[in-house]
Design a protein around this motif. Sequence first.
Motif, mmCIF file in Angstrom:
data_model
loop_
_atom_site.group_PDB
_atom_site.id
_atom_site.type_symbol
_atom_site.label_atom_id
_atom_site.label_comp_id
_atom_site.label_asym_id
_atom_site.label_seq_id
_atom_site.Cartn_x
_atom_site.Cartn_y
_atom_site.Cartn_z
ATOM 1 N N ASP A 45 -68.215 -65.333 98.226
ATOM 2 C CA ASP A 45 -67.620 -64.094 97.678
ATOM 3 C C ASP A 45 -66.303 -64.455 96.983
ATOM 4 O O ASP A 45 -66.016 -64.008 95.864
ATOM 5 C CB ASP A 45 -67.300 -63.083 98.789
ATOM 6 N N GLU A 68 -63.271 -56.978 94.580
ATOM 7 C CA GLU A 68 -63.305 -56.599 95.995
ATOM 8 C C GLU A 68 -62.450 -57.509 96.868
ATOM 9 O O GLU A 68 -61.803 -57.046 97.804
ATOM 10 C CB GLU A 68 -64.742 -56.611 96.539
ATOM 11 N N GLU A 69 -62.446 -58.799 96.571
ATOM 12 C CA GLU A 69 -61.755 -59.723 97.477
ATOM 13 C C GLU A 69 -60.249 -59.800 97.237
ATOM 14 O O GLU A 69 -59.544 -60.557 97.894
ATOM 15 C CB GLU A 69 -62.414 -61.110 97.433
ATOM 16 N N ASP A 86 -67.708 -56.830 91.817
ATOM 17 C CA ASP A 86 -68.058 -57.183 93.192
ATOM 18 C C ASP A 86 -68.820 -58.504 93.112
ATOM 19 O O ASP A 86 -69.964 -58.538 92.647
ATOM 20 C CB ASP A 86 -68.913 -56.093 93.848
ATOM 21 N N ILE A 88 -70.199 -60.406 95.305
ATOM 22 C CA ILE A 88 -71.467 -60.294 96.040
ATOM 23 C C ILE A 88 -71.506 -58.904 96.662
ATOM 24 O O ILE A 88 -70.733 -58.600 97.566
ATOM 25 C CB ILE A 88 -71.614 -61.368 97.142
ATOM 26 N N ASP A 89 -72.385 -58.069 96.135
ATOM 27 C CA ASP A 89 -72.575 -56.751 96.735
ATOM 28 C C ASP A 89 -73.750 -56.861 97.698
ATOM 29 O O ASP A 89 -74.843 -57.268 97.296
ATOM 30 C CB ASP A 89 -72.861 -55.701 95.659
ATOM 31 N N THR A 91 -73.019 -58.271 101.037
ATOM 32 C CA THR A 91 -72.639 -59.544 101.673
ATOM 33 C C THR A 91 -73.369 -59.756 103.002
ATOM 34 O O THR A 91 -73.788 -60.872 103.311
ATOM 35 C CB THR A 91 -71.106 -59.580 101.887
HETATM 36 CA CA CA Z 1 -68.837 -57.449 98.090
#
Ligand code: CA
Length: 265
Positions: A45, A68-69, A86, A88-89, A91
Amino acid sequence: MDWERIDRHAKQWTEEAGNRIRSSFDKTLNVQTKSNPNDLVTNMDKEIEQFFITQIKKTYPDHQILGEEGYGDEIKEQKGIVWMLDPIDGTMNFIHQQRNFAISLGVYEDGIGKIGYVYDVVHNELYHAIKGKGAFLNGKRLPMLKEAKMEEAIIALNATWVVENKRIDHNLMIPLVRDARGTRSYGTAALELIYVATGRVDAYISLRLAPWDYAGGALIVEELGGVVTNLRGGKLDFLSKDSVFAAKPGLHETILKKYLKDGKW
Ligand code: CA
Ligand code: 2AM
């Protein structure tokens, strides 16, 4: 603004990010928790978000990034060009299943969606929309959505919202679940929006999503004639978290009027 150039880059970086995720499958993942033991993040991610940020900042230094991160910018107003990412949506699915996850990217100008990408990496399905020009799967134009009836509808929603929870009175969700033909939960908002866009489900409901979860997918649904709002029927907010309700045309209005009007969402 050269949107064709921005789109070429968005596509190129999304595909490159997908390749990186694919090659990570034979390596050991480093899994950490965030706000609670079920709120997960991996080295991938973080790596994918940093990859996008490096590329975007190098090529478009005046653009902003909401990721996101948290490696991007703090976005306080809907001005200029903002890449909502995002990496990785889904996760939790990525960690447990190595499937049912996606890269989600929306490029917005002054709060209006211009380009959306959702990449189902495992199936090598790249979904893509350009505002006013339609939506595509691996470059092939997707058909417009048709109206659907409630009694024939499959609704994607998480079981969280149908049992007692902190956010809503779950009793309000029961008639909706009862009257639909069926319900499904996939655990990835970006792909659930894609399933609405492609007609695999007829509606999708979530009470708690962030702009990076829906920025890409919402534009793809709308380009195909679907309707995306929050559960109050209002415009989605891209500055804070919100509920999301996406559905085929007609069905959106029916569900909003008959099932959602009494909720304090
Ligand atoms: Ca995510
Ligand atoms: P994520 O995997 O990127 O965290 C799961 O039902 C869907 O909701 C996923 O798209 C997940 O995104 C998102 N999600 C889960 N918890 C969330 C939260 N606290 N805020 C926003 N989105 C969340």
